[in-house]
Design an enzyme around this catalytic site. Sequence first.
Site, PDB file in Angstrom:
ATOM      1  N   TRP A   1       0.868  -1.184   0.000  1.00  0.00           N
ATOM      2  CA  TRP A   1       0.000   0.000   0.000  1.00  0.00           C
ATOM      3  C   TRP A   1       0.902   1.231   0.000  1.00  0.00           C
ATOM      4  CZ3 TRP A   1      -1.531   2.828   4.863  1.00  0.00           C
ATOM      5  CH2 TRP A   1      -2.514   3.786   4.608  1.00  0.00           C
TER       6      TRP A   1
ATOM      7  N   ASP B   1      -1.299  -5.203   9.485  1.00  0.00           N
ATOM      8  CA  ASP B   1      -2.182  -4.158   8.980  1.00  0.00           C
ATOM      9  C   ASP B   1      -3.446  -4.865   8.501  1.00  0.00           C
ATOM     10  OD1 ASP B   1      -3.484  -2.141   7.733  1.00  0.00           O
ATOM     11  OD2 ASP B   1      -1.877  -1.603   6.345  1.00  0.00           O
TER      12      ASP B   1
ATOM     13  N   LYS C   1     -13.337   0.048   5.099  1.00  0.00           N
ATOM     14  CA  LYS C   1     -13.875  -0.823   4.047  1.00  0.00           C
ATOM     15  C   LYS C   1     -15.015  -1.702   4.556  1.00  0.00           C
ATOM     16  CE  LYS C   1     -10.065   0.678   2.365  1.00  0.00           C
ATOM     17  NZ  LYS C   1      -9.527   1.242   1.178  1.00  0.00           N
TER      18      LYS C   1
HETATM   19  N1  PLP Z   1      -3.689  -0.353   5.024  1.00  0.00           N
HETATM   20  C1  PLP Z   1      -4.001  -0.798   3.815  1.00  0.00           C
HETATM   21  C2  PLP Z   1      -3.310  -1.995   3.292  1.00  0.00           C
HETATM   22  C3  PLP Z   1      -4.970  -0.134   3.051  1.00  0.00           C
HETATM   23  O1  PLP Z   1      -5.257  -0.597   1.835  1.00  0.00           O
HETATM   24  C4  PLP Z   1      -5.599   1.011   3.585  1.00  0.00           C
HETATM   25  C5  PLP Z   1      -6.564   1.749   2.784  1.00  0.00           C
HETATM   26  O2  PLP Z   1      -6.661   1.682   1.591  1.00  0.00           O
HETATM   27  C6  PLP Z   1      -5.252   1.406   4.888  1.00  0.00           C
HETATM   28  C7  PLP Z   1      -4.296   0.704   5.570  1.00  0.00           C
HETATM   29  C8  PLP Z   1      -5.817   2.555   5.613  1.00  0.00           C
HETATM   30  O3  PLP Z   1      -7.036   3.008   5.341  1.00  0.00           O
HETATM   31  P1  PLP Z   1      -7.808   3.986   6.299  1.00  0.00           P
HETATM   32  O4  PLP Z   1      -6.810   4.880   6.949  1.00  0.00           O
HETATM   33  O5  PLP Z   1      -8.737   4.700   5.413  1.00  0.00           O
HETATM   34  O6  PLP Z   1      -8.496   3.129   7.307  1.00  0.00           O
END
Ligand code: PLP
Length: 402
Positions: free
Chosen positions: A133, A215, A251
């Site tokens: 990511w 994560d 999500k």
């Molecule tokens: N980690 C991964 C692998 C992700 O794909 C995302 C979002 O796309 C996040 C963390 C963090 O998302 P958010 O801060 O919107 O919860």
Amino acid sequence: MSWFSGVQQGPPIEVFALTKQFTEDSFPQKVNLGVGAYRSDEGKPWVLPVVRIAEKALANDDSLNKEYLPVLGLEIFSSLSTKMLLGEDSPALTQNKAFGVQCLSGTGALRVGAEFLARKLEKTVFYFSKPTWGNHRLVFLSAGFQDAREYRYWNGETRGLDIDGFLEDLNNAPEGAVIILHACAHNPTGCDPTQEQWKQIASVIKDKKLFPFFDSAYQGFASGDLDKDAWAVRYFVTQGFELFCAQSYAKNFGLYNERTGNLSVVMNNPSEVPAVKSQITLTVRGMYSNPPSHGARIVSHVLSNKELYNQWRDNIKTMSSRIIEMRKRLREELERLGTPGSWNHITDQIGMFSYTGLNEAQSEHMVKKHHIYMLKSGRISMCGLTPSNVEYVAKSINETLS
Ligand code: PLP
């Protein structure tokens, strides 16, 4: 004269720049496969029905007020979140070795965890998968880590996991290095280790005395089953690891802009929990003082009510099934057209994203010629596919590769 004259223009953030370009494009058949957010069959953002129910209940609850939350957030939210991750009867919970901290979505949980590791445990080296990511690197460096390293993950030739490269890189990591692991639905490849491979990964992490930082941005989204998607984290816990896990409700609850997340902390020694909590409290206090309540209340309302919880599970199923169906349709269309290459990876991969195997020039061609917006890496978000655009997307991939 200005204090700001020396500030250099920073690079754009690819995924946001792509969305802007998409919005400004007037081509009628344009498709956005860039953004990582769920869309309905009609291509529209979807507020989960269970979230609407919870919001109505909260709006009618006169006992709620707008006072500050504690620095570590809403207690019920963080404990339900950690329970959801580790499982009701996890020994880490029954033995008081685990706790949660409400954070600003998954990114915030990564940042709080990384700040603590860098500033209190003086960690400097972190590893992330190649590719990963787009924000892991920035978050950890911003938190005070100094040495960003990659471990091999994706094998472009087999379009699958490079487990040998992965294990070799872990084997060569210095003691104490922090290893970021995607709990499930790896972003961007959609390719997860098997359970056997996770066991190998855990064994090297243990031997080399590395620190696992999971994560978990997609629990429930990968398989449609919350427990199945937490398997890797739970396995590490049963193996006696101390670990961090950043959880996001962006999500699986569709709470993208509510910034609702949790940092789960699993430790070996319950007597050390209060000291760690006190230091995380200072970390948070120095960054944003305390988190917002709305999203955390929605999630707590649903997770603590059996009927709503079951409805939420159904909502997750709706989303994950639609994605699985779109994978099937895209593969079928590509195979029907005789598009060069093999396409089984589209259905083998799971979660929101797929690594198509298109290279940078091909991905740019998709944007320029066909108005199909996708990342340069060839990553597409399956959520952007719908029954009415999947044929067009397949035809465009076919034209690009033929
Ligand atoms: N980690 C991964 C692998 C992700 O794909 C995302 C979002 O796309 C996040 C963390 C963090 O998302 P958010 O801060 O919107 O919860």
